[in-house]
Scaffold this motif. Structure first.
Motif, PDB file in Angstrom:
ATOM      1  N   ARG A 307      -4.292   5.384   9.791  1.00  0.00           N
ATOM      2  CA  ARG A 307      -3.770   4.099   9.309  1.00  0.00           C
ATOM      3  C   ARG A 307      -4.916   3.136   9.003  1.00  0.00           C
ATOM      4  O   ARG A 307      -4.857   2.375   8.034  1.00  0.00           O
ATOM      5  CB  ARG A 307      -2.825   3.494  10.349  1.00  0.00           C
ATOM      6  N   LYS A 310      -6.406   4.131   5.681  1.00  0.00           N
ATOM      7  CA  LYS A 310      -5.519   3.769   4.571  1.00  0.00           C
ATOM      8  C   LYS A 310      -5.578   2.267   4.284  1.00  0.00           C
ATOM      9  O   LYS A 310      -5.559   1.849   3.120  1.00  0.00           O
ATOM     10  CB  LYS A 310      -4.090   4.192   4.902  1.00  0.00           C
ATOM     11  N   ALA A 315      -4.558   1.558   0.318  1.00  0.00           N
ATOM     12  CA  ALA A 315      -3.403   2.391  -0.007  1.00  0.00           C
ATOM     13  C   ALA A 315      -2.177   2.009   0.804  1.00  0.00           C
ATOM     14  O   ALA A 315      -1.048   2.263   0.385  1.00  0.00           O
ATOM     15  CB  ALA A 315      -3.740   3.867   0.241  1.00  0.00           C
ATOM     16  N   ALA A 316      -2.376   1.411   1.978  1.00  0.00           N
ATOM     17  CA  ALA A 316      -1.265   0.996   2.826  1.00  0.00           C
ATOM     18  C   ALA A 316      -0.823  -0.409   2.446  1.00  0.00           C
ATOM     19  O   ALA A 316      -1.667  -1.286   2.232  1.00  0.00           O
ATOM     20  CB  ALA A 316      -1.673   1.047   4.301  1.00  0.00           C
ATOM     21  N   ARG A 331      -1.738  -4.369  -0.866  1.00  0.00           N
ATOM     22  CA  ARG A 331      -2.902  -4.892  -0.156  1.00  0.00           C
ATOM     23  C   ARG A 331      -3.995  -5.244  -1.167  1.00  0.00           C
ATOM     24  O   ARG A 331      -4.469  -4.383  -1.911  1.00  0.00           O
ATOM     25  CB  ARG A 331      -3.407  -3.845   0.835  1.00  0.00           C
ATOM     26  N   LYS A 334      -9.470  -5.036   0.153  1.00  0.00           N
ATOM     27  CA  LYS A 334      -9.706  -3.606   0.360  1.00  0.00           C
ATOM     28  C   LYS A 334     -11.092  -3.259  -0.152  1.00  0.00           C
ATOM     29  O   LYS A 334     -11.795  -4.102  -0.734  1.00  0.00           O
ATOM     30  CB  LYS A 334      -8.657  -2.791  -0.397  1.00  0.00           C
ATOM     31  N   ARG A 375      -0.434   5.232  -5.932  1.00  0.00           N
ATOM     32  CA  ARG A 375      -0.983   4.638  -4.715  1.00  0.00           C
ATOM     33  C   ARG A 375      -0.357   5.273  -3.469  1.00  0.00           C
ATOM     34  O   ARG A 375      -1.034   5.520  -2.463  1.00  0.00           O
ATOM     35  CB  ARG A 375      -0.752   3.132  -4.718  1.00  0.00           C
ATOM     36  N   ASN A 376       0.934   5.568  -3.517  1.00  0.00           N
ATOM     37  CA  ASN A 376       1.592   6.223  -2.385  1.00  0.00           C
ATOM     38  C   ASN A 376       1.060   7.635  -2.195  1.00  0.00           C
ATOM     39  O   ASN A 376       0.870   8.091  -1.056  1.00  0.00           O
ATOM     40  CB  ASN A 376       3.100   6.252  -2.613  1.00  0.00           C
ATOM     41  N   ASN A 379      -2.252   7.372  -0.589  1.00  0.00           N
ATOM     42  CA  ASN A 379      -2.041   7.095   0.827  1.00  0.00           C
ATOM     43  C   ASN A 379      -1.797   8.391   1.608  1.00  0.00           C
ATOM     44  O   ASN A 379      -2.349   8.601   2.695  1.00  0.00           O
ATOM     45  CB  ASN A 379      -0.858   6.145   0.984  1.00  0.00           C
ATOM     46  N   ARG A 380      -0.987   9.257   1.030  1.00  0.00           N
ATOM     47  CA  ARG A 380      -0.687  10.552   1.669  1.00  0.00           C
ATOM     48  C   ARG A 380      -1.945  11.419   1.758  1.00  0.00           C
ATOM     49  O   ARG A 380      -2.226  12.052   2.783  1.00  0.00           O
ATOM     50  CB  ARG A 380       0.403  11.261   0.876  1.00  0.00           C
ATOM     51  N   LEU A 382      -5.062  10.432   1.829  1.00  0.00           N
ATOM     52  CA  LEU A 382      -6.018   9.889   2.789  1.00  0.00           C
ATOM     53  C   LEU A 382      -5.669  10.308   4.211  1.00  0.00           C
ATOM     54  O   LEU A 382      -6.561  10.581   5.019  1.00  0.00           O
ATOM     55  CB  LEU A 382      -6.053   8.363   2.687  1.00  0.00           C
TER      56      LEU A 382
END
Length: 413
Positions: A307, A310, A315-316, A331, A334, A375-376, A379-380, A382
């Motif tokens: 987390r 991310k 990405a989160a 976000r 970053k 982006r999702n 996130n996955r 990462l």
């Protein structure tokens, strides 16, 4: 006695402040930005209890420079404090909004005294990882410079040489390709381009490194450069051609720098033990992998969990809740470099990984726009990268994206 050090950094000198656990100033100094000043700082720290077993932590408003590099070599905790955060802390110590270098150094030292846990130390990356970071970031800067130089040249060419832009459109790489740049150097104006013969065009293509289909490409360019177009007055057109050559030299330099730095970054990245794991991920090559390693480093204690990584990459999402209101937003704060390579990574993985493609399609079906779905997916990825680097295991498609069971349809009795 626990002591904390704050350094107000400047280009030619630095102000030092040491405070104890009660916030009392125990020492202050101003040093020059040279080897003598560094030794004065180390001697001052030694006088107040600094030693191999207990290093005095240092807060400074930058993470780069010779002073920071030398302090990092002493294996002491170093905190790079954001200048905006330091400005907010300054208001806790004075309400008159006065400012001085000595006060700023004291503010930084007091940040460590009161809120060290809320700030992140500089990572203990290896020397090779730091070298990769220098090369990868420089290469990314060169790519951005190349894009800017190409856009300036393209905008200039639209004002007087539209036929050239149409002629190079089918060429891979467009205006930044060697063929396009060699052609423009040989004929920077429409009049000179229309006078190029087929043998001259073949010579331009060979000089640019073209090896196949030279005759056909020369014929195509010969026709395209003779298409009727609007013209500026002759003297103006010649002057704009001279300006084109100036802009072209800047583009040539940016292209050469990007290529040379990419080669150096890849060469260093291949020597790193994390390279095999990073490049096992779909969509990550040696250059994009070097950019990822440059931003996350090889200090495994830098991110407590996936987390944190991310959030660092952007990405989160950020959730803001107050009372009955609740919003989830992108976000904005970053690591911009890691976020930039993340979109490239996510886009490239769509064709290299069936699981990534299925994940992207599900997000699109749920109403996400293209950028949000990418982006999702980033996130996955990462999360998978953090796991693989921690466990020292390569990427596994079946574990990263397990197959979803087919829905069971109820049969009416």
């Amino acid at each position: 006695m626990k002591v904390f050090c704050g350094i107000d950094w400047a280009s030619d000198h630095h102000d030092i402040a040491l405070v104890d656990t009660d916030g009392q100033l125990v020492a202050r100094a101003r040093i020059e930005d040279d080897a003598i000043g560094l030794q004065q700082l180390l001697d001052l720290l030694t006088e107040h209890g600094d030693g191999p077993a207990s290093r005095i932590p240092v807060a400074i408003e930058t993470s780069r420079g010779l002073l920071v590099a030398c302090l990092r070599s002493t294996n002491r905790p170093i905190y790079a404090i954001n200048p905006l955060a330091a400005a907010r802390y300054r208001e806790r110590h004075t309400i008159t909004r006065k400012k001085s270098d000595h006060l700023d150094a004291m503010v930084l030292a007091n940040i460590l005294r009161t809120d060290a846990a809320a700030h992140r130390q500089l990572p203990a990356d290896s020397e090779l990882a730091q070298a990769i970071a220098v090369l990868a970031r420089a290469q990314q800067d060169a790519v951005w410079d190349r894009t800017q130089a190409g856009n300036k040249l393209r905008s200039h060419l639209r004002e007087y040489f539209a036929s050239y832009l149409a002629a190079i459109q089918p060429i891979l790489g467009g205006l930044c390709s060697p063929v396009a740049r060699s052609l423009l150097a040989a004929a920077p104006t429409p009049g000179r381009a229309a006078r190029l013969t087929r043998p001259q065009l073949r010579a331009v293509l060979k000089r640019a490194g073209r090896q196949r289909g030279i005759d056909a490409e020369a014929e195509r360019l010969h026709t395209a450069l003779r298409v009727p177009q609007m013209h500026q007055p002759p003297l103006v057109e010649d002057a704009m051609g001279r300006q084109t050559l100036t802009l072209l030299r800047k583009l040539d330099a940016a292209c050469t720098s990007a290529d040379e730095l990419a080669e150096a970054a890849v060469e260093s990245f291949e020597q790193h033990p994390d390279a095999e794991i990073i490049t096992s991920f779909p969509g990550l090559g040696f250059l994009s992998g070097a950019r990822v390693l440059a931003e996350i480093g090889d200090d495994r204690s830098r991110f407590a969990d996936a987390r944190a990584l991310k959030a660092y990459a952007g990405a989160a999402p950020v959730t803001r809740a107050s009372g009955k209101s609740r919003s989830v937003r992108v976000r904005r704060v970053k690591n911009q470099r890691l976020a930039a390579v993340g979109y490239v990574w996510a886009f490239a993985s769509l064709t290299a990984s069936p699981g990534a493609r299925a994940h992207y399609d599900r997000r699109r079906a749920d109403g996400d726009r293209h950028i949000a779905a990418q982006r999702n997916l980033f996130n996955r990825m990462l999360g998978c990268l953090h796991h693989c680097l921690t466990k020292r295991t390569p990427y596994n498609e079946s574990i990263a994206f397990p197959p979803h069971p087919a829905p069971v349809l109820a049969v009416a009795a």
